[in-house]
Write a protein that holds these residues in place. Sequence first.
Motif, PDB file in Angstrom:
ATOM      1  N   ASN A   1      -0.655 -54.055  46.484  1.00 35.38           N
ATOM      2  CA  ASN A   1      -0.826 -52.604  46.403  1.00 35.38           C
ATOM      3  C   ASN A   1       0.259 -51.855  47.174  1.00 35.38           C
ATOM      4  O   ASN A   1       0.171 -50.647  47.355  1.00 35.38           O
ATOM      5  N   ALA A   2       1.292 -52.582  47.629  1.00 35.59           N
ATOM      6  CA  ALA A   2       2.387 -51.963  48.367  1.00 35.59           C
ATOM      7  C   ALA A   2       3.627 -51.855  47.483  1.00 35.59           C
ATOM      8  O   ALA A   2       3.858 -52.686  46.603  1.00 35.59           O
ATOM      9  N   SER A   3       4.396 -50.820  47.716  1.00 33.77           N
ATOM     10  CA  SER A   3       5.629 -50.629  46.952  1.00 33.77           C
ATOM     11  C   SER A   3       6.715 -50.088  47.865  1.00 33.77           C
ATOM     12  O   SER A   3       6.437 -49.431  48.881  1.00 33.77           O
ATOM     13  N   PHE A   4       7.963 -50.387  47.492  1.00 39.14           N
ATOM     14  CA  PHE A   4       9.115 -49.917  48.256  1.00 39.14           C
ATOM     15  C   PHE A   4      10.175 -49.461  47.269  1.00 39.14           C
ATOM     16  O   PHE A   4      10.522 -50.191  46.342  1.00 39.14           O
ATOM     17  N   ALA A   5      10.654 -48.241  47.443  1.00 40.90           N
ATOM     18  CA  ALA A   5      11.686 -47.683  46.561  1.00 40.90           C
ATOM     19  C   ALA A   5      12.874 -47.235  47.405  1.00 40.90           C
ATOM     20  O   ALA A   5      12.705 -46.628  48.467  1.00 40.90           O
ATOM     21  N   SER A   6      14.064 -47.556  46.942  1.00 40.08           N
ATOM     22  CA  SER A   6      15.272 -47.165  47.664  1.00 40.08           C
ATOM     23  C   SER A   6      16.371 -46.814  46.669  1.00 40.08           C
ATOM     24  O   SER A   6      16.285 -47.146  45.479  1.00 40.08           O
ATOM     25  N   GLU A   7      17.377 -46.151  47.145  1.00 40.29           N
ATOM     26  CA  GLU A   7      18.495 -45.805  46.282  1.00 40.29           C
ATOM     27  C   GLU A   7      19.798 -45.906  47.061  1.00 40.29           C
ATOM     28  O   GLU A   7      19.834 -45.797  48.290  1.00 40.29           O
ATOM     29  N   GLU A   8      20.868 -46.152  46.326  1.00 33.08           N
ATOM     30  CA  GLU A   8      22.207 -46.202  46.890  1.00 33.08           C
ATOM     31  C   GLU A   8      23.104 -45.282  46.071  1.00 33.08           C
ATOM     32  O   GLU A   8      22.855 -45.056  44.885  1.00 33.08           O
ATOM     33  N   HIS A   9      24.119 -44.765  46.710  1.00 34.43           N
ATOM     34  CA  HIS A   9      25.044 -43.868  46.023  1.00 34.43           C
ATOM     35  C   HIS A   9      26.482 -44.298  46.321  1.00 34.43           C
ATOM     36  O   HIS A   9      26.796 -44.706  47.440  1.00 34.43           O
ATOM     37  N   ILE A  10      27.313 -44.211  45.317  1.00 38.45           N
ATOM     38  CA  ILE A  10      28.733 -44.449  45.505  1.00 38.45           C
ATOM     39  C   ILE A  10      29.512 -43.437  44.676  1.00 38.45           C
ATOM     40  O   ILE A  10      29.138 -43.139  43.538  1.00 38.45           O
ATOM     41  N   VAL A  11      30.549 -42.887  45.277  1.00 33.76           N
ATOM     42  CA  VAL A  11      31.412 -41.927  44.595  1.00 33.76           C
ATOM     43  C   VAL A  11      32.813 -42.510  44.529  1.00 33.76           C
ATOM     44  O   VAL A  11      33.430 -42.779  45.571  1.00 33.76           O
TER      45      VAL A  11
ATOM     46  N   LYS B   1      23.453 -45.000  51.523  1.00 34.96           N
ATOM     47  CA  LYS B   1      22.099 -45.181  51.042  1.00 34.96           C
ATOM     48  C   LYS B   1      21.390 -43.836  50.988  1.00 34.96           C
ATOM     49  O   LYS B   1      21.561 -42.996  51.865  1.00 34.96           O
ATOM     50  N   GLY B   2      20.584 -43.662  49.947  1.00 37.10           N
ATOM     51  CA  GLY B   2      19.819 -42.436  49.808  1.00 37.10           C
ATOM     52  C   GLY B   2      18.452 -42.577  50.435  1.00 37.10           C
ATOM     53  O   GLY B   2      18.230 -43.404  51.324  1.00 37.10           O
ATOM     54  N   ALA B   3      17.526 -41.777  49.972  1.00 35.80           N
ATOM     55  CA  ALA B   3      16.176 -41.800  50.518  1.00 35.80           C
ATOM     56  C   ALA B   3      15.493 -43.126  50.224  1.00 35.80           C
ATOM     57  O   ALA B   3      15.724 -43.757  49.194  1.00 35.80           O
ATOM     58  N   ALA B   4      14.628 -43.567  51.142  1.00 28.14           N
ATOM     59  CA  ALA B   4      13.838 -44.782  50.969  1.00 28.14           C
ATOM     60  C   ALA B   4      12.379 -44.450  51.256  1.00 28.14           C
ATOM     61  O   ALA B   4      12.072 -43.782  52.248  1.00 28.14           O
ATOM     62  N   THR B   5      11.496 -44.883  50.400  1.00 30.19           N
ATOM     63  CA  THR B   5      10.067 -44.640  50.589  1.00 30.19           C
ATOM     64  C   THR B   5       9.295 -45.934  50.393  1.00 30.19           C
ATOM     65  O   THR B   5       9.704 -46.803  49.611  1.00 30.19           O
ATOM     66  N   ALA B   6       8.204 -46.064  51.103  1.00 32.70           N
ATOM     67  CA  ALA B   6       7.343 -47.239  50.979  1.00 32.70           C
ATOM     68  C   ALA B   6       5.923 -46.820  51.284  1.00 32.70           C
ATOM     69  O   ALA B   6       5.680 -45.812  51.953  1.00 32.70           O
ATOM     70  N   GLY B   7       4.984 -47.586  50.776  1.00 31.89           N
ATOM     71  CA  GLY B   7       3.595 -47.238  51.045  1.00 31.89           C
ATOM     72  C   GLY B   7       2.609 -48.201  50.422  1.00 31.89           C
ATOM     73  O   GLY B   7       2.954 -49.023  49.570  1.00 31.89           O
ATOM     74  N   ALA B   8       1.392 -48.081  50.890  1.00 26.21           N
ATOM     75  CA  ALA B   8       0.259 -48.848  50.363  1.00 26.21           C
ATOM     76  C   ALA B   8      -0.961 -47.963  50.507  1.00 26.21           C
ATOM     77  O   ALA B   8      -0.845 -46.766  50.787  1.00 26.21           O
ATOM     78  N   SER B   9      -2.121 -48.545  50.343  1.00 27.44           N
ATOM     79  CA  SER B   9      -3.343 -47.739  50.388  1.00 27.44           C
ATOM     80  C   SER B   9      -3.608 -47.144  51.762  1.00 27.44           C
ATOM     81  O   SER B   9      -4.258 -46.105  51.886  1.00 27.44           O
ATOM     82  N   ASP B  10      -3.110 -47.786  52.807  1.00 28.82           N
ATOM     83  CA  ASP B  10      -3.428 -47.331  54.162  1.00 28.82           C
ATOM     84  C   ASP B  10      -2.213 -47.008  55.013  1.00 28.82           C
ATOM     85  O   ASP B  10      -2.322 -46.826  56.219  1.00 28.82           O
ATOM     86  N   TRP B  11      -1.036 -46.910  54.413  1.00 25.94           N
ATOM     87  CA  TRP B  11       0.145 -46.563  55.193  1.00 25.94           C
ATOM     88  C   TRP B  11       1.243 -46.036  54.271  1.00 25.94           C
ATOM     89  O   TRP B  11       1.202 -46.237  53.059  1.00 25.94           O
ATOM     90  N   SER B  12       2.202 -45.361  54.866  1.00 26.95           N
ATOM     91  CA  SER B  12       3.323 -44.846  54.089  1.00 26.95           C
ATOM     92  C   SER B  12       4.539 -44.700  54.987  1.00 26.95           C
ATOM     93  O   SER B  12       4.417 -44.611  56.214  1.00 26.95           O
ATOM     94  N   TYR B  13       5.686 -44.682  54.343  1.00 33.26           N
ATOM     95  CA  TYR B  13       6.947 -44.534  55.068  1.00 33.26           C
ATOM     96  C   TYR B  13       7.888 -43.702  54.221  1.00 33.26           C
ATOM     97  O   TYR B  13       7.979 -43.887  52.998  1.00 33.26           O
ATOM     98  N   ASP B  14       8.590 -42.782  54.870  1.00 32.89           N
ATOM     99  CA  ASP B  14       9.560 -41.937  54.174  1.00 32.89           C
ATOM    100  C   ASP B  14      10.820 -41.873  55.022  1.00 32.89           C
ATOM    101  O   ASP B  14      10.837 -41.256  56.082  1.00 32.89           O
TER     102      ASP B  14
END
Length: 236
Positions: free
Chosen positions: A142-152, A163-176
């Motif tokens: 039930n946990a997921s982690f999303a991230s992004e990278e950028h290059i010009v 690196k761009g924004a990174a988010t993660a979370g589950a039913s009882d926690w989250s990270y931004d």
Amino acid sequence: MMRHLVAAVVWGWAACAYPAAFDGSFLIDNAQSRIVAKLEEKGERLMGTIEFVGQGRINLVGTINNNTARGSATSKDGTGEFEARIDGDTLSLTISQKEGPNQKAARLPLLFQRAGSHAKNGAGDARLVGHWSYQNLIVSGNASFASEEHIVFRADGSYVYGKGAATAGASDWSYDGGQDRDREHGFWRAENRVLFVSDGRGWTRVGTYGMTDDGAAMRITYDGGGKKLWSRVRER
């Protein structure tokens, strides 16, 4: 001011080689900045200035060894060192400074074209020029982690990666998480669908790449293993 100039990262690629000569004026002139380097050889000594038009000036004093030079770089806001290499009409120059009172550690790679030169400026494949984004999603239970990278990739042969924004979370926690501030700067070139990058001290092969016909997506197959699908970011 030296500590504010790290964002002005630029690089090019020269196709021809001529006898090394630091004497003269060299330019970086694009949509992001205009920078003028004026250098003078005096035997084995090199003296000159780098004028960041509208921002400030850095003075250079160093020693020449064949087609390379090293020495001190000073401005009204800080002191540091420089390394330079001349290759025909192309001058690659890197300014670095250590952390100290009223200044942060920084490294600024630059590449100039000799004033009046008709050598082609660029990095080999104009299709790569632009802003690219890579997004990654990992799901476990039930946990997921999303991230992004950028290059010009810039047309002058410089690139910026971060690196761009990174988010993660589950039913009882989250990270931004926010974007990283220690972005990677350097130079790029492409030959026969092979991508290379450099920090100013030599070239490293990244891997091979392919692109869709419309130029909207690019896949890089990395020599170190793995593949990433990058999407072109359409600037507003």
